[in-house]
Design a protein around this motif. Structure first.
Motif, short mmCIF file in Angstrom:
data_model
loop_
_atom_site.label_atom_id
_atom_site.label_comp_id
_atom_site.label_asym_id
_atom_site.label_seq_id
_atom_site.Cartn_x
_atom_site.Cartn_y
_atom_site.Cartn_z
N PRO A 210 -1.49 2.29 -10.79
CA PRO A 210 -1.59 1.45 -9.59
C PRO A 210 -1.10 2.23 -8.37
O PRO A 210 -0.27 3.13 -8.48
CB PRO A 210 -0.67 0.27 -9.91
N ARG A 211 -1.59 1.84 -7.21
CA ARG A 211 -1.23 2.53 -5.98
C ARG A 211 -0.83 1.53 -4.91
O ARG A 211 -1.24 0.37 -4.93
CB ARG A 211 -2.42 3.36 -5.46
N VAL A 212 -0.01 1.98 -3.97
CA VAL A 212 0.29 1.20 -2.78
C VAL A 212 -0.17 2.00 -1.57
O VAL A 212 -0.16 3.23 -1.59
CB VAL A 212 1.79 0.85 -2.65
N SER A 213 -0.60 1.30 -0.53
CA SER A 213 -1.09 1.97 0.67
C SER A 213 -0.03 2.10 1.76
O SER A 213 -0.21 2.85 2.71
CB SER A 213 -2.30 1.22 1.23
N MET A 214 1.09 1.35 1.62
CA MET A 214 2.15 1.42 2.62
C MET A 214 3.43 0.87 2.03
O MET A 214 3.42 -0.07 1.25
CB MET A 214 1.75 0.61 3.87
N ILE A 215 4.56 1.48 2.43
CA ILE A 215 5.88 1.02 2.04
C ILE A 215 6.68 0.72 3.29
O ILE A 215 6.78 1.57 4.18
CB ILE A 215 6.63 2.07 1.19
N TYR A 216 7.21 -0.49 3.37
CA TYR A 216 8.08 -0.86 4.49
C TYR A 216 9.49 -1.06 3.97
O TYR A 216 9.72 -1.80 3.01
CB TYR A 216 7.61 -2.16 5.15
N LEU A 217 10.44 -0.42 4.61
CA LEU A 217 11.85 -0.58 4.29
C LEU A 217 12.52 -1.18 5.52
O LEU A 217 12.48 -0.58 6.61
CB LEU A 217 12.48 0.77 3.93
N THR A 218 13.12 -2.34 5.36
CA THR A 218 13.65 -3.03 6.53
C THR A 218 14.78 -3.97 6.15
O THR A 218 15.20 -4.03 5.00
CB THR A 218 12.51 -3.80 7.24
#
Length: 302
Positions: A210-218
């Motif tokens: 599986p893949r992710v297109s964006m990671i947000y760390l907040t």
């Protein structure tokens, strides 16, 4: 407060805590698929109300007690209880989607891999549960992390698992690349490697990670403020047209070409809107499924 008016005029939200209540809490958003959903939320809600017996039980017996339990857990900063409610209710919401006829499949292989990762990490965490997942009506995961250190660890594991073990930090899409680099450098060669191995062993289908297109760390933010900045109002609504939406998501995705002179302006406005309603507001996903259940209860009653 769900209210009693058939049009929902007295259905209002009440804020219990502001963004300073739980300062250590962190939010990680993993974007599995940014494309438009096959089943829009409003259409899916209508179909579920009409066809899902489980929804009736969920609305009558599950949603309201969980909202109160969630409030108490957040008040006490009890992450174990908070995480348990978030994950169980997310699962319950998507079980309702599957109970809908025909069934609605919002989650995908990446969503399921994120769930597996969270449980593997929690099972091995020395201080108890440290991460919780929740999914709205879509495949993208919102992860609540007990501490900044827990967020760093889950980001590093997710980047390695979903972007490839040989991916360079600079090539991994993340809103905070410096924090990502730091997190990746702190991966434990033994314990974290074991977590990754177990997650890869359970990947479906084998050989197609599986893949992710964006990671947000907040972190948890305060949300939109009233009155909204003019740029945000312009992006949201067309006041000259009686307050109707300014543009559709499809229009917002246009690159500015194709003979559409307003597309570039639209794109800039949507960027401004995304900046306003950013990943810092991901906290609102916690109660999303719970509120949805209450709204569906109103629909069933009417």
């Amino acid at each position: 407060h769900k209210g009693t008016h058939p049009e929902g005029h007295d259905s209002v939200a009440e804020q219990f805590f502001d963004e300073t209540h739980w300062p250590d809490l962190r939010v990680v958003v993993l974007v599995a698929n940014a494309a438009e959903k096959e089943t829009p939320s409003s259409e899916g809600m209508k179909t579920s109300v009409e066809t899902s017996p489980f929804l009736k039980h969920r609305a009558e017996a599950v949603a309201e007690p969980r909202i109160e339990a969630l409030r108490k857990a957040f008040a006490a900063r009890d992450f174990d209880a908070f995480a348990d409610i978030c994950m169980r209710d997310s699962n319950s919401f998507h079980a309702t989607c599957l109970d809908t006829f025909p069934p609605i499949f919002y989650m995908d292989a990446t969503s399921r891999a994120v769930i597996r990762l969270v449980h593997e990490l929690n099972n091995r965490a020395s201080g108890g549960v440290c991460v919780a997942y929740t999914f709205d009506a879509g495949p993208n995961a919102v992860l609540f992390c007990k501490t900044p250190a827990a967020a760093d660890r889950v980001v590093a594991l997710a980047a390695t698992l979903f972007c490839g073990p040989d991916a360079m930090p600079a090539t991994i899409p993340c809103n905070r690349p410096a924090a990502l680099r730091t997190a990746l450098s702190s991966l434990d060669e033994k314990d974290d490697a074991a977590i990754l191995d177990r997650c890869r062993a359970g990947a479906q289908p084998p050989g197609s990670p599986p893949r992710v297109s964006m990671i947000y760390l907040t972190s948890v933010g305060g949300g939109a403020r009233s009155p909204l900045p003019k740029d945000a109002v312009d992006a949201l609504v067309d006041l000259d047209a009686g307050g109707t939406p300014r543009c559709s998501m499809e229009e917002a995705r246009k690159s500015g070409g194709g003979g559409d002179p307003g597309a570039s302006t639209t794109k800039k406005k949507m960027k401004g809107l995304v900046g306003l309603v950013s990943a810092r507001d991901a906290m609102f996903f916690v109660a999303g499924a719970l509120v949805l259940a209450l709204l569906r209860r109103r629909s069933s009653a009417s």
